[in-house]
Design an enzyme around this catalytic site. Structure first.
Site, mmCIF file in Angstrom:
data_model
loop_
_atom_site.group_PDB
_atom_site.id
_atom_site.type_symbol
_atom_site.label_atom_id
_atom_site.label_comp_id
_atom_site.label_asym_id
_atom_site.label_seq_id
_atom_site.Cartn_x
_atom_site.Cartn_y
_atom_site.Cartn_z
ATOM 1 N N CYS A 187 0.847 -1.196 0.000
ATOM 2 C CA CYS A 187 0.000 0.000 0.000
ATOM 3 C C CYS A 187 0.879 1.242 0.000
ATOM 4 O O CYS A 187 1.778 1.385 0.831
ATOM 5 C CB CYS A 187 -0.890 -0.025 1.232
ATOM 6 S SG CYS A 187 -1.777 1.511 1.525
ATOM 7 N N HIS A 215 0.117 4.158 0.863
ATOM 8 C CA HIS A 215 -0.181 5.099 1.945
ATOM 9 C C HIS A 215 0.624 4.840 3.208
ATOM 10 O O HIS A 215 1.024 5.778 3.899
ATOM 11 C CB HIS A 215 -1.674 5.072 2.277
ATOM 12 C CG HIS A 215 -2.532 5.506 1.132
ATOM 13 N ND1 HIS A 215 -3.803 5.019 0.934
ATOM 14 C CD2 HIS A 215 -2.293 6.364 0.115
ATOM 15 C CE1 HIS A 215 -4.310 5.569 -0.156
ATOM 16 N NE2 HIS A 215 -3.417 6.385 -0.665
ATOM 17 N N GLN A 237 -5.396 -0.587 -4.150
ATOM 18 C CA GLN A 237 -6.121 -1.686 -4.785
ATOM 19 C C GLN A 237 -7.017 -1.188 -5.919
ATOM 20 O O GLN A 237 -7.109 -1.825 -6.962
ATOM 21 C CB GLN A 237 -6.953 -2.425 -3.736
ATOM 22 C CG GLN A 237 -7.717 -3.602 -4.300
ATOM 23 C CD GLN A 237 -8.412 -4.404 -3.231
ATOM 24 O OE1 GLN A 237 -7.950 -4.489 -2.105
ATOM 25 N NE2 GLN A 237 -9.532 -5.005 -3.563
ATOM 26 N N CYS A 243 -2.864 -2.214 6.556
ATOM 27 C CA CYS A 243 -3.246 -0.969 7.228
ATOM 28 C C CYS A 243 -4.613 -1.089 7.898
ATOM 29 O O CYS A 243 -4.942 -0.292 8.773
ATOM 30 C CB CYS A 243 -3.205 0.218 6.255
ATOM 31 S SG CYS A 243 -4.223 0.017 4.801
#
Length: 196
Positions: free
Chosen positions: A85, A87, A126, A156
């Site tokens: 991810c 982030h 995603q 996360c």
């Protein structure tokens, strides 16, 4: 562009120091190099052409059985993937289900997991990953429609914050005839068939 493993190792060493750890203690001494090797794998898709595995197509009309004409969808279920991810730089992993309605061309089934792997081996979200897979297939081969369903568990969500250990995220990307929800309903049903 390959991951600069030496630089990553140096930065991981700094990170360990920044969280109050001693990067020279026995348990952590080799960690910067291990993380650098892992990042080399996790991000190997950066700069790769995701459509390259789709370059070799097979003509249905002019292939080994010329009387065969495309009718239904081609589907490959349960393609396992892992990504990171963008982030939080935490892993997410799951399964991709890909279907397409062939025009005159099909590809070897082994090409589809390669597309997923290339695109997943980058910092990702995603939602974008599914769209990129659908675009790569729709742009590279003659299709009447493409459907990509991703079902993944995100670090996360499962390991931080509210820690929803069993939660997964499902996303759908569709092109052409399969952009119509009614047209893809049968394929969505087939994804879950036989799973009880």
């Amino acid at each position: 562009m390959a991951v600069d493993r030496e630089r990553v190792a140096g930065l991981v060493r700094e990170l360990l120091e920044a969280i109050g750890e001693d990067p020279d203690r026995p348990g952590l001494k080799a960690t910067p190099g291990r993380v650098a090797d892992a990042y080399g794998e996790f991000f190997a898709g950066i700069g790769q052409d995701a459509s390259a595995p789709l370059a070799h197509t097979i003509s249905i009309a002019h292939g080994p059985a010329p009387e065969t004409s495309p009718s239904g969808a081609v589907m490959l279920r349960d393609i396992q993937f892992r990504s990171v991810c963008e982030h939080h730089l935490l892993p997410f992993r799951g399964r991709a289900h890909i279907a397409y309605l062939p025009g005159d061309q099909v590809v070897g089934l082994g090409a589809l997991p390669k597309v997923v792997d290339i695109l997943a081996s980058r910092p990702q979200v995603q939602e974008r990953l599914g769209e990129q897979i659908a675009d790569a297939i729709a742009d590279a081969i003659d299709t009447r429609g493409v459907l990509v369903v991703l079902d993944a568990a995100h670090g996360c969500v499962t390991m931080r914050g509210e820690r929803q250990h069993e939660a997964s995220t499902v996303t759908i990307a569709a092109r052409g005839a399969l952009a119509d929800p009614a047209a893809r309903a049968e394929l969505i049903a087939l994804i879950g068939a036989g799973r009880e």
